[in-house]
Motif scaffolding. Structure first.
Motif, PDB file in Angstrom:
ATOM      1  N   PHE A 189       0.838  -1.196   0.000  1.00  0.00           N
ATOM      2  CA  PHE A 189       0.000   0.000   0.000  1.00  0.00           C
ATOM      3  C   PHE A 189       0.872   1.245   0.000  1.00  0.00           C
ATOM      4  CE2 PHE A 189       0.150  -1.710   4.374  1.00  0.00           C
ATOM      5  CZ  PHE A 189       0.829  -0.683   5.017  1.00  0.00           C
ATOM      6  N   ALA A 190       0.254   2.397  -0.321  1.00  0.00           N
ATOM      7  CA  ALA A 190       0.975   3.665  -0.379  1.00  0.00           C
ATOM      8  C   ALA A 190       1.609   3.976   0.971  1.00  0.00           C
ATOM      9  CB  ALA A 190       0.021   4.784  -0.794  1.00  0.00           C
ATOM     10  N   GLY A 191       2.873   4.331   0.930  1.00  0.00           N
ATOM     11  CA  GLY A 191       3.573   4.685   2.165  1.00  0.00           C
ATOM     12  C   GLY A 191       3.980   3.480   3.003  1.00  0.00           C
ATOM     13  N   TYR A 192       4.063   2.328   2.390  1.00  0.00           N
ATOM     14  CA  TYR A 192       4.307   1.065   3.100  1.00  0.00           C
ATOM     15  C   TYR A 192       5.542   1.098   3.999  1.00  0.00           C
ATOM     16  CZ  TYR A 192       4.677  -3.991   3.759  1.00  0.00           C
ATOM     17  OH  TYR A 192       4.755  -5.235   4.296  1.00  0.00           O
ATOM     18  N   THR A 193       6.564   1.854   3.622  1.00  0.00           N
ATOM     19  CA  THR A 193       7.790   1.900   4.428  1.00  0.00           C
ATOM     20  C   THR A 193       7.829   3.090   5.383  1.00  0.00           C
ATOM     21  OG1 THR A 193       8.963   3.070   2.672  1.00  0.00           O
ATOM     22  CG2 THR A 193       9.134   0.651   2.689  1.00  0.00           C
ATOM     23  N   ASP A 194       6.863   3.983   5.297  1.00  0.00           N
ATOM     24  CA  ASP A 194       6.783   5.129   6.225  1.00  0.00           C
ATOM     25  C   ASP A 194       6.547   4.587   7.631  1.00  0.00           C
ATOM     26  OD1 ASP A 194       5.793   7.170   7.880  1.00  0.00           O
ATOM     27  OD2 ASP A 194       4.748   8.167   6.258  1.00  0.00           O
ATOM     28  N   PRO A 195       7.343   5.001   8.622  1.00  0.00           N
ATOM     29  CA  PRO A 195       7.190   4.465   9.985  1.00  0.00           C
ATOM     30  C   PRO A 195       5.783   4.620  10.571  1.00  0.00           C
ATOM     31  CG  PRO A 195       9.226   5.717   9.808  1.00  0.00           C
ATOM     32  CD  PRO A 195       8.481   5.908   8.524  1.00  0.00           C
ATOM     33  N   VAL A 196       5.094   5.698  10.237  1.00  0.00           N
ATOM     34  CA  VAL A 196       3.725   5.882  10.735  1.00  0.00           C
ATOM     35  C   VAL A 196       2.797   4.853  10.093  1.00  0.00           C
ATOM     36  CG1 VAL A 196       1.750   7.462  10.813  1.00  0.00           C
ATOM     37  CG2 VAL A 196       4.053   8.315  11.278  1.00  0.00           C
ATOM     38  N   MET A 197       2.970   4.606   8.802  1.00  0.00           N
ATOM     39  CA  MET A 197       2.144   3.617   8.114  1.00  0.00           C
ATOM     40  C   MET A 197       2.471   2.199   8.583  1.00  0.00           C
ATOM     41  SD  MET A 197      -0.024   5.168   6.293  1.00  0.00           S
ATOM     42  CE  MET A 197      -0.627   3.910   5.204  1.00  0.00           C
ATOM     43  N   VAL A 198       3.731   1.949   8.880  1.00  0.00           N
ATOM     44  CA  VAL A 198       4.119   0.639   9.418  1.00  0.00           C
ATOM     45  C   VAL A 198       3.422   0.422  10.757  1.00  0.00           C
ATOM     46  CG1 VAL A 198       6.043  -0.716  10.338  1.00  0.00           C
ATOM     47  CG2 VAL A 198       6.319   0.537   8.182  1.00  0.00           C
ATOM     48  N   ALA A 199       3.439   1.453  11.608  1.00  0.00           N
ATOM     49  CA  ALA A 199       2.771   1.350  12.914  1.00  0.00           C
ATOM     50  C   ALA A 199       1.262   1.172  12.733  1.00  0.00           C
ATOM     51  CB  ALA A 199       3.071   2.589  13.751  1.00  0.00           C
ATOM     52  N   TRP A 200       0.671   1.909  11.786  1.00  0.00           N
ATOM     53  CA  TRP A 200      -0.766   1.762  11.524  1.00  0.00           C
ATOM     54  C   TRP A 200      -1.068   0.321  11.120  1.00  0.00           C
ATOM     55  CZ3 TRP A 200      -2.878   0.322   6.807  1.00  0.00           C
ATOM     56  CH2 TRP A 200      -4.275   0.263   6.797  1.00  0.00           C
ATOM     57  N   ASN A 201      -0.292  -0.218  10.195  1.00  0.00           N
ATOM     58  CA  ASN A 201      -0.525  -1.580   9.730  1.00  0.00           C
ATOM     59  C   ASN A 201      -0.417  -2.581  10.885  1.00  0.00           C
ATOM     60  OD1 ASN A 201      -0.986  -3.517   7.626  1.00  0.00           O
ATOM     61  ND2 ASN A 201       1.184  -4.029   7.715  1.00  0.00           N
ATOM     62  N   TRP A 202       0.626  -2.443  11.695  1.00  0.00           N
ATOM     63  CA  TRP A 202       0.814  -3.376  12.815  1.00  0.00           C
ATOM     64  C   TRP A 202      -0.208  -3.160  13.922  1.00  0.00           C
ATOM     65  CZ3 TRP A 202       3.185  -7.836  12.883  1.00  0.00           C
ATOM     66  CH2 TRP A 202       4.079  -8.109  11.858  1.00  0.00           C
ATOM     67  N   SER A 203      -0.881  -2.020  13.931  1.00  0.00           N
ATOM     68  CA  SER A 203      -1.918  -1.797  14.948  1.00  0.00           C
ATOM     69  C   SER A 203      -3.091  -2.752  14.766  1.00  0.00           C
ATOM     70  CB  SER A 203      -2.403  -0.341  14.922  1.00  0.00           C
ATOM     71  OG  SER A 203      -3.238  -0.095  13.796  1.00  0.00           O
ATOM     72  N   PHE A 204      -3.195  -3.379  13.598  1.00  0.00           N
ATOM     73  CA  PHE A 204      -4.254  -4.346  13.333  1.00  0.00           C
ATOM     74  C   PHE A 204      -3.908  -5.746  13.849  1.00  0.00           C
ATOM     75  CE2 PHE A 204      -5.453  -1.032  10.468  1.00  0.00           C
ATOM     76  CZ  PHE A 204      -6.821  -1.136  10.335  1.00  0.00           C
ATOM     77  N   LEU A 205      -2.673  -5.948  14.245  1.00  0.00           N
ATOM     78  CA  LEU A 205      -2.234  -7.285  14.656  1.00  0.00           C
ATOM     79  C   LEU A 205      -3.163  -7.894  15.693  1.00  0.00           C
ATOM     80  CD1 LEU A 205      -0.065  -9.567  14.639  1.00  0.00           C
ATOM     81  CD2 LEU A 205       1.048  -8.308  16.494  1.00  0.00           C
ATOM     82  N   TRP A 206      -3.469  -7.175  16.751  1.00  0.00           N
ATOM     83  CA  TRP A 206      -4.224  -7.766  17.864  1.00  0.00           C
ATOM     84  C   TRP A 206      -5.681  -8.043  17.509  1.00  0.00           C
ATOM     85  CZ3 TRP A 206      -0.771  -9.957  20.325  1.00  0.00           C
ATOM     86  CH2 TRP A 206       0.470  -9.358  20.499  1.00  0.00           C
ATOM     87  N   ILE A 207      -6.322  -7.138  16.778  1.00  0.00           N
ATOM     88  CA  ILE A 207      -7.719  -7.404  16.396  1.00  0.00           C
ATOM     89  C   ILE A 207      -7.783  -8.536  15.376  1.00  0.00           C
ATOM     90  CG2 ILE A 207      -7.860  -5.635  14.581  1.00  0.00           C
ATOM     91  CD1 ILE A 207     -10.779  -5.126  15.510  1.00  0.00           C
ATOM     92  N   ASP A 208      -6.825  -8.573  14.442  1.00  0.00           N
ATOM     93  CA  ASP A 208      -6.832  -9.635  13.433  1.00  0.00           C
ATOM     94  C   ASP A 208      -6.502 -10.993  14.048  1.00  0.00           C
ATOM     95  OD1 ASP A 208      -7.476  -7.691  11.613  1.00  0.00           O
ATOM     96  OD2 ASP A 208      -5.545  -7.709  10.571  1.00  0.00           O
ATOM     97  N   LEU A 209      -5.540 -11.032  14.958  1.00  0.00           N
ATOM     98  CA  LEU A 209      -5.222 -12.309  15.606  1.00  0.00           C
ATOM     99  C   LEU A 209      -6.354 -12.759  16.527  1.00  0.00           C
ATOM    100  CD1 LEU A 209      -1.386 -12.128  16.376  1.00  0.00           C
ATOM    101  CD2 LEU A 209      -2.576 -13.212  14.445  1.00  0.00           C
ATOM    102  N   ALA A 210      -7.017 -11.816  17.183  1.00  0.00           N
ATOM    103  CA  ALA A 210      -8.171 -12.179  18.019  1.00  0.00           C
ATOM    104  C   ALA A 210      -9.299 -12.720  17.147  1.00  0.00           C
ATOM    105  CB  ALA A 210      -8.649 -10.979  18.828  1.00  0.00           C
ATOM    106  N   ALA A 211      -9.537 -12.088  16.001  1.00  0.00           N
ATOM    107  CA  ALA A 211     -10.564 -12.577  15.076  1.00  0.00           C
ATOM    108  C   ALA A 211     -10.210 -13.977  14.588  1.00  0.00           C
ATOM    109  CB  ALA A 211     -10.722 -11.615  13.888  1.00  0.00           C
ATOM    110  N   GLY A 212      -8.966 -14.167  14.212  1.00  0.00           N
ATOM    111  CA  GLY A 212      -8.527 -15.467  13.723  1.00  0.00           C
ATOM    112  C   GLY A 212      -8.595 -16.544  14.797  1.00  0.00           C
ATOM    113  N   ALA A 213      -8.131 -16.224  15.987  1.00  0.00           N
ATOM    114  CA  ALA A 213      -8.125 -17.215  17.073  1.00  0.00           C
ATOM    115  C   ALA A 213      -9.541 -17.606  17.485  1.00  0.00           C
ATOM    116  CB  ALA A 213      -7.356 -16.674  18.280  1.00  0.00           C
ATOM    117  N   THR A 214     -10.431 -16.622  17.626  1.00  0.00           N
ATOM    118  CA  THR A 214     -11.807 -16.955  18.009  1.00  0.00           C
ATOM    119  C   THR A 214     -12.520 -17.693  16.882  1.00  0.00           C
ATOM    120  OG1 THR A 214     -12.548 -14.721  17.378  1.00  0.00           O
ATOM    121  CG2 THR A 214     -12.086 -15.107  19.715  1.00  0.00           C
TER     122      THR A 214
END
Length: 128
Positions: A26-51
């Motif tokens: 995605f646009a800005g993929y290497t921008d540190p703010v965009m990297v943090a935004w992308n990784w901010s989904f880790l917990w909701i996505d892993l919770a969705a996957g695990a449940t």
């Protein structure tokens, strides 16, 4: 649902290993703010996957498992929330790349029929 839940884990594995080709990113993929935004989904996505995976496992073991259907509803709602968060973000940014919109619209919309069915006819209640 199984493919989506496994996909959550696969996406963060591929992302963590840096295997997404730059032309697919995605646009800005290497921008540190965009990297943090992308990784901010880790917990909701892993919770969705695990449940979701747990619900499918429970439902295979006991067809009328209330715990399985409850976890399925939780997983589907978390999946929808994840898709909605991403679509809202891309809308605010004015970035309309189909490469990222299609998967996130899928996450937002595919759970709707199952959520409606689970809410309208809760587990254990016979069809009328």
């Amino acid at each position: 649902m199984l493919a989506t839940d496994v996909g959550f884990v696969a996406y963060f594995t591929v992302t963590g290993l840096g295997l997404i080709p730059p032309e697919w990113a995605f646009a800005g993929y290497t921008d540190p703010v965009m990297v943090a935004w992308n990784w901010s989904f880790l917990w909701i996505d892993l919770a969705a996957g695990a449940t979701g995976l747990t619900s499918l496992w429970l439902l295979r073991r006991a067809a009328a498992s209330a715990a399985g259907t409850t976890l399925m509803l939780v997983s589907l709602v978390l999946t929808m929330a994840s898709g909605l968060m991403a679509v809202a973000f891309w809308t605010l940014r004015g970035d309309f790349s189909l490469m990222w919109w299609i998967p996130n619209l899928y996450l937002l919309l595919f759970p709707l029929p199952a959520v409606v069915a689970l809410v309208v006819r809760p587990p254990g209640r016979p069809a009328t």
